[in-house]
Scaffold this motif. Structure first.
Motif, mmCIF file in Angstrom:
data_model
loop_
_atom_site.group_PDB
_atom_site.id
_atom_site.type_symbol
_atom_site.label_atom_id
_atom_site.label_comp_id
_atom_site.label_asym_id
_atom_site.label_seq_id
_atom_site.Cartn_x
_atom_site.Cartn_y
_atom_site.Cartn_z
ATOM 1 N N LEU A 158 -41.760 -50.737 -48.605
ATOM 2 C CA LEU A 158 -40.482 -51.392 -48.884
ATOM 3 C C LEU A 158 -40.644 -52.689 -49.667
ATOM 4 O O LEU A 158 -39.646 -53.294 -50.083
ATOM 5 C CB LEU A 158 -39.744 -51.667 -47.568
ATOM 6 C CG LEU A 158 -39.308 -50.425 -46.780
ATOM 7 C CD1 LEU A 158 -38.652 -50.833 -45.480
ATOM 8 C CD2 LEU A 158 -38.359 -49.584 -47.631
ATOM 9 N N PHE A 159 -41.874 -53.139 -49.864
ATOM 10 C CA PHE A 159 -42.084 -54.317 -50.693
ATOM 11 C C PHE A 159 -41.884 -53.998 -52.176
ATOM 12 O O PHE A 159 -41.665 -54.916 -52.973
ATOM 13 C CB PHE A 159 -43.489 -54.891 -50.470
ATOM 14 C CG PHE A 159 -43.624 -55.601 -49.156
ATOM 15 C CD1 PHE A 159 -42.753 -56.617 -48.806
ATOM 16 C CD2 PHE A 159 -44.638 -55.264 -48.269
ATOM 17 C CE1 PHE A 159 -42.875 -57.281 -47.599
ATOM 18 C CE2 PHE A 159 -44.770 -55.919 -47.064
ATOM 19 C CZ PHE A 159 -43.881 -56.933 -46.726
ATOM 20 N N PHE A 160 -41.951 -52.734 -52.543
ATOM 21 C CA PHE A 160 -41.748 -52.392 -53.956
ATOM 22 C C PHE A 160 -40.335 -52.728 -54.453
ATOM 23 O O PHE A 160 -40.180 -53.243 -55.570
ATOM 24 C CB PHE A 160 -42.069 -50.914 -54.193
ATOM 25 C CG PHE A 160 -43.517 -50.651 -54.458
ATOM 26 C CD1 PHE A 160 -44.135 -51.158 -55.597
ATOM 27 C CD2 PHE A 160 -44.273 -49.892 -53.571
ATOM 28 C CE1 PHE A 160 -45.474 -50.913 -55.842
ATOM 29 C CE2 PHE A 160 -45.621 -49.654 -53.819
ATOM 30 C CZ PHE A 160 -46.227 -50.163 -54.941
ATOM 31 N N PRO A 161 -39.266 -52.435 -53.659
ATOM 32 C CA PRO A 161 -37.944 -52.881 -54.122
ATOM 33 C C PRO A 161 -37.863 -54.400 -54.332
ATOM 34 O O PRO A 161 -37.148 -54.867 -55.230
ATOM 35 C CB PRO A 161 -37.001 -52.415 -53.006
ATOM 36 C CG PRO A 161 -37.680 -51.221 -52.429
ATOM 37 C CD PRO A 161 -39.147 -51.539 -52.482
ATOM 38 N N LEU A 162 -38.612 -55.161 -53.506
ATOM 39 C CA LEU A 162 -38.620 -56.610 -53.694
ATOM 40 C C LEU A 162 -39.322 -56.988 -55.000
ATOM 41 O O LEU A 162 -38.919 -57.934 -55.679
ATOM 42 C CB LEU A 162 -39.299 -57.293 -52.511
ATOM 43 C CG LEU A 162 -38.562 -57.189 -51.165
ATOM 44 C CD1 LEU A 162 -39.365 -57.866 -50.067
ATOM 45 C CD2 LEU A 162 -37.189 -57.829 -51.267
ATOM 46 N N VAL A 163 -40.367 -56.243 -55.335
ATOM 47 C CA VAL A 163 -41.020 -56.481 -56.624
ATOM 48 C C VAL A 163 -40.060 -56.159 -57.771
ATOM 49 O O VAL A 163 -39.990 -56.887 -58.769
ATOM 50 C CB VAL A 163 -42.313 -55.653 -56.749
ATOM 51 C CG1 VAL A 163 -42.953 -55.852 -58.121
ATOM 52 C CG2 VAL A 163 -43.296 -56.030 -55.656
ATOM 53 N N GLY A 164 -39.292 -55.061 -57.631
ATOM 54 C CA GLY A 164 -38.295 -54.735 -58.642
ATOM 55 C C GLY A 164 -37.243 -55.817 -58.765
ATOM 56 O O GLY A 164 -36.827 -56.187 -59.875
ATOM 57 N N LEU A 165 -36.803 -56.362 -57.626
ATOM 58 C CA LEU A 165 -35.813 -57.445 -57.645
ATOM 59 C C LEU A 165 -36.377 -58.673 -58.356
ATOM 60 O O LEU A 165 -35.704 -59.293 -59.190
ATOM 61 C CB LEU A 165 -35.398 -57.776 -56.208
ATOM 62 C CG LEU A 165 -34.218 -58.727 -56.016
ATOM 63 C CD1 LEU A 165 -33.501 -58.392 -54.717
ATOM 64 C CD2 LEU A 165 -34.668 -60.175 -55.991
ATOM 65 N N ALA A 166 -37.611 -59.056 -58.020
ATOM 66 C CA ALA A 166 -38.235 -60.209 -58.666
ATOM 67 C C ALA A 166 -38.411 -59.971 -60.163
ATOM 68 O O ALA A 166 -38.232 -60.882 -60.982
ATOM 69 C CB ALA A 166 -39.581 -60.513 -58.017
ATOM 70 N N THR A 167 -38.738 -58.749 -60.545
ATOM 71 C CA THR A 167 -38.881 -58.432 -61.960
ATOM 72 C C THR A 167 -37.549 -58.581 -62.689
ATOM 73 O O THR A 167 -37.473 -59.152 -63.787
ATOM 74 C CB THR A 167 -39.414 -57.005 -62.131
ATOM 75 O OG1 THR A 167 -40.666 -56.878 -61.453
ATOM 76 C CG2 THR A 167 -39.608 -56.661 -63.603
ATOM 77 N N GLY A 168 -36.475 -58.065 -62.099
ATOM 78 C CA GLY A 168 -35.154 -58.212 -62.712
ATOM 79 C C GLY A 168 -34.704 -59.650 -62.815
ATOM 80 O O GLY A 168 -33.955 -60.012 -63.721
ATOM 81 N N ALA A 169 -35.153 -60.507 -61.877
ATOM 82 C CA ALA A 169 -34.757 -61.912 -61.907
ATOM 83 C C ALA A 169 -35.544 -62.718 -62.930
ATOM 84 O O ALA A 169 -35.020 -63.651 -63.533
ATOM 85 C CB ALA A 169 -34.935 -62.535 -60.515
ATOM 86 N N VAL A 170 -36.804 -62.346 -63.148
ATOM 87 C CA VAL A 170 -37.692 -63.170 -63.982
ATOM 88 C C VAL A 170 -37.739 -62.683 -65.419
ATOM 89 O O VAL A 170 -37.719 -63.479 -66.361
ATOM 90 C CB VAL A 170 -39.111 -63.199 -63.367
ATOM 91 C CG1 VAL A 170 -40.100 -63.851 -64.327
ATOM 92 C CG2 VAL A 170 -39.085 -63.926 -62.037
ATOM 93 N N VAL A 171 -37.804 -61.366 -65.620
ATOM 94 C CA VAL A 171 -37.997 -60.825 -66.964
ATOM 95 C C VAL A 171 -36.629 -60.595 -67.606
ATOM 96 O O VAL A 171 -35.744 -60.005 -66.997
ATOM 97 C CB VAL A 171 -38.805 -59.512 -66.919
ATOM 98 C CG1 VAL A 171 -39.041 -58.984 -68.327
ATOM 99 C CG2 VAL A 171 -40.128 -59.735 -66.189
ATOM 100 N N ARG A 172 -36.476 -61.049 -68.829
ATOM 101 C CA ARG A 172 -35.207 -60.889 -69.535
ATOM 102 C C ARG A 172 -35.447 -60.246 -70.893
ATOM 103 O O ARG A 172 -36.565 -60.194 -71.411
ATOM 104 C CB ARG A 172 -34.539 -62.261 -69.752
ATOM 105 C CG ARG A 172 -34.354 -63.073 -68.485
ATOM 106 C CD ARG A 172 -33.358 -62.447 -67.543
ATOM 107 N NE ARG A 172 -33.347 -63.107 -66.250
ATOM 108 C CZ ARG A 172 -32.623 -64.185 -65.958
ATOM 109 N NH1 ARG A 172 -31.863 -64.722 -66.892
ATOM 110 N NH2 ARG A 172 -32.663 -64.717 -64.762
ATOM 111 N N GLY A 173 -34.373 -59.762 -71.491
ATOM 112 C CA GLY A 173 -34.436 -59.240 -72.851
ATOM 113 C C GLY A 173 -35.133 -57.894 -72.942
ATOM 114 O O GLY A 173 -35.113 -57.064 -72.018
ATOM 115 N N ARG A 174 -35.804 -57.688 -74.056
ATOM 116 C CA ARG A 174 -36.425 -56.392 -74.338
ATOM 117 C C ARG A 174 -37.613 -56.091 -73.436
ATOM 118 O O ARG A 174 -38.004 -54.930 -73.290
ATOM 119 C CB ARG A 174 -36.870 -56.356 -75.797
ATOM 120 C CG ARG A 174 -35.720 -56.448 -76.790
ATOM 121 C CD ARG A 174 -36.227 -56.421 -78.219
ATOM 122 N NE ARG A 174 -35.133 -56.461 -79.181
ATOM 123 C CZ ARG A 174 -35.299 -56.479 -80.508
ATOM 124 N NH1 ARG A 174 -36.539 -56.447 -81.006
ATOM 125 N NH2 ARG A 174 -34.251 -56.523 -81.312
#
Length: 396
Positions: A118-134
């Motif tokens: 279940l830590f993988f969804p948290l990694v996805g959330l952090a990725t969506g928050a930090v990485v922007r654009g293309r």
């Protein structure tokens, strides 16, 4: 007074905007409706199952699990707070923190499986928050593909929820934050437009006041001098000049009120009559020639300002005996030429009146040139495109 009040209002909104920007930087106290770092912390509760496994002794090598939990939580908290500071979010340190978070999650999920996936969804959330654009699409693909491989390896196809949660948490978080940033940009744009409106109103008011008072005071001075000269020998003529001064003063009060409210438009016909009277009172012979079809209101108003300012300059600066005003209009363009036979001085260097008129005409697609006339005197030339009269009426 309206401009000053607008400036104060903008100053207050500017201070509020600065406070909002500082609040968003610290990640803790943004305005209502703005996502911030604390809003992403409750998702750490997804790790409660892993913590329960450690506490119950269901995890091999529990000290490794505890260290992994501490590392994961520290990296996650760091990332979600850095996500709301643009400089911190785009720094290399943040990218390395995200990579470290992914490696820690990968190691824990491979080692323990089960609730640790279940830590993988948290990694996805952090990725969506930090990485922007293309870069967001490839980053989410890598995270989701990794989650898919590990989840299938540990739990088989029963772990499809983990894969789905990883993908959705990243995409939804990125969408919400992108929308939030768009709203913030719209707020900033609205404040910038408010400041531009205040500046434009201040400029309009200063131009109108200059044009109105410069002309009016010049006429009052000229007529006062005429009344003083003729009073000893012709009291009736002196009283006529005094009545003209009273009329000019009353008209000036009306025009100033209209300028303050922004509804005043100079009339070319009226300004030509006023210029003729003011020049005559100053001992300057006026010659006014007008040809061509009637002008639409907007062009007539702009040329009215030119006539007013130029006649004022002739009276105040030129020392001329003759002033010629010629208006030539056609279906496409209108030309206004004002020439005097004075000493070649109009308003040199160009004052705020001619400068403001040049800007006004340029905004309407026209031009205004001024300078010494060939041979002797000073010349002002204005040219404007003529719109159809019915279009001008519709725009009004």
């Amino acid at each position: 007074m309206g401009t000053e009040r607008g400036t104060r209002m903008f100053g207050a909104s500017g201070r509020k905007a600065a406070r909002r920007e500082e609040d968003c930087r610290d990640g803790g106290t943004g305005p209502i409706g703005t996502p911030r770092g604390f809003a992403l912390l409750p998702w750490l509760l997804l790790g409660m199952g892993a913590i329960s496994n450690v506490v119950k002794g269901e995890t091999p090598n529990p000290w490794i699990g505890v260290a992994g939990l501490l590392a994961f939580n520290s990296l996650y908290v760091t990332l979600v707070f850095r996500a709301f500071d643009r400089r911190a979010r785009e720094s290399a340190a943040t990218r390395w923190c995200l990579v470290a978070l992914g490696l820690v999650t990968f190691a824990l999920a491979v080692a323990y499986g089960g609730n640790w996936l279940l830590f993988f969804p948290l990694v996805g959330l952090a990725t969506g928050a930090v990485v922007r654009g293309r870069r967001l699409g490839p980053a989410l693909f890598v995270v989701t593909a990794t989650a898919t491989a590990v989840a299938v390896y540990q739990e088989g196809w029963d772990a499809v929820g983990v894969v789905y949660g990883t993908l959705v948490s990243g995409t939804v978080t990125a969408a919400i934050l992108a929308l939030s940033e768009t709203v913030k940009e719209l707020r900033d744009t609205r404040q910038e437009l408010a400041r531009a409106a205040v500046d434009q109103e201040r400029l309009r008011f200063s131009r109108d006041l200059h044009d109105l008072l410069g002309h009016t005071l010049s006429v009052i001075v000229v007529k006062s001098e005429a009344a003083r000269r003729v009073a000893p020998r012709d009291m009736d003529a002196a009283l006529a000049q005094v009545r003209d001064i009273e009329s000019v003063g009353r008209q000036a009060l009306t025009e100033i009120r209209e300028a303050v409210t922004g509804y005043r438009e100079a009339s070319l016909a009226a300004e030509l009559d006023r210029a003729r009277g003011a020049l005559t009172a100053a001992g300057i012979e006026p010659v006014v020639r007008q040809s061509g079809p009637p002008l639409p209101p907007q062009a007539a108003a702009l040329l009215g300002w030119v006539v007013r300012e130029s006649a004022t300059n002739v009276i105040r600066h030129s020392g001329a005996a003759l002033c010629e005003i010629e208006v030539r209009s056609s279906a496409e363009r209108v030309h206004l030429v004002i020439t005097d036979d004075g000493g070649g001085v109009g308003s040199t260097p160009p004052g705020s009146g001619l400068t403001g008129l040049t800007e006004r005409l340029a905004a309407a697609g026209g031009t205004l040139d001024s300078g010494p006339a060939p041979g002797r005197g000073f010349r002002v030339t204005a040219e404007l495109p003529v719109e159809p009269a019915d279009r001008g009426e519709e725009s009004r």
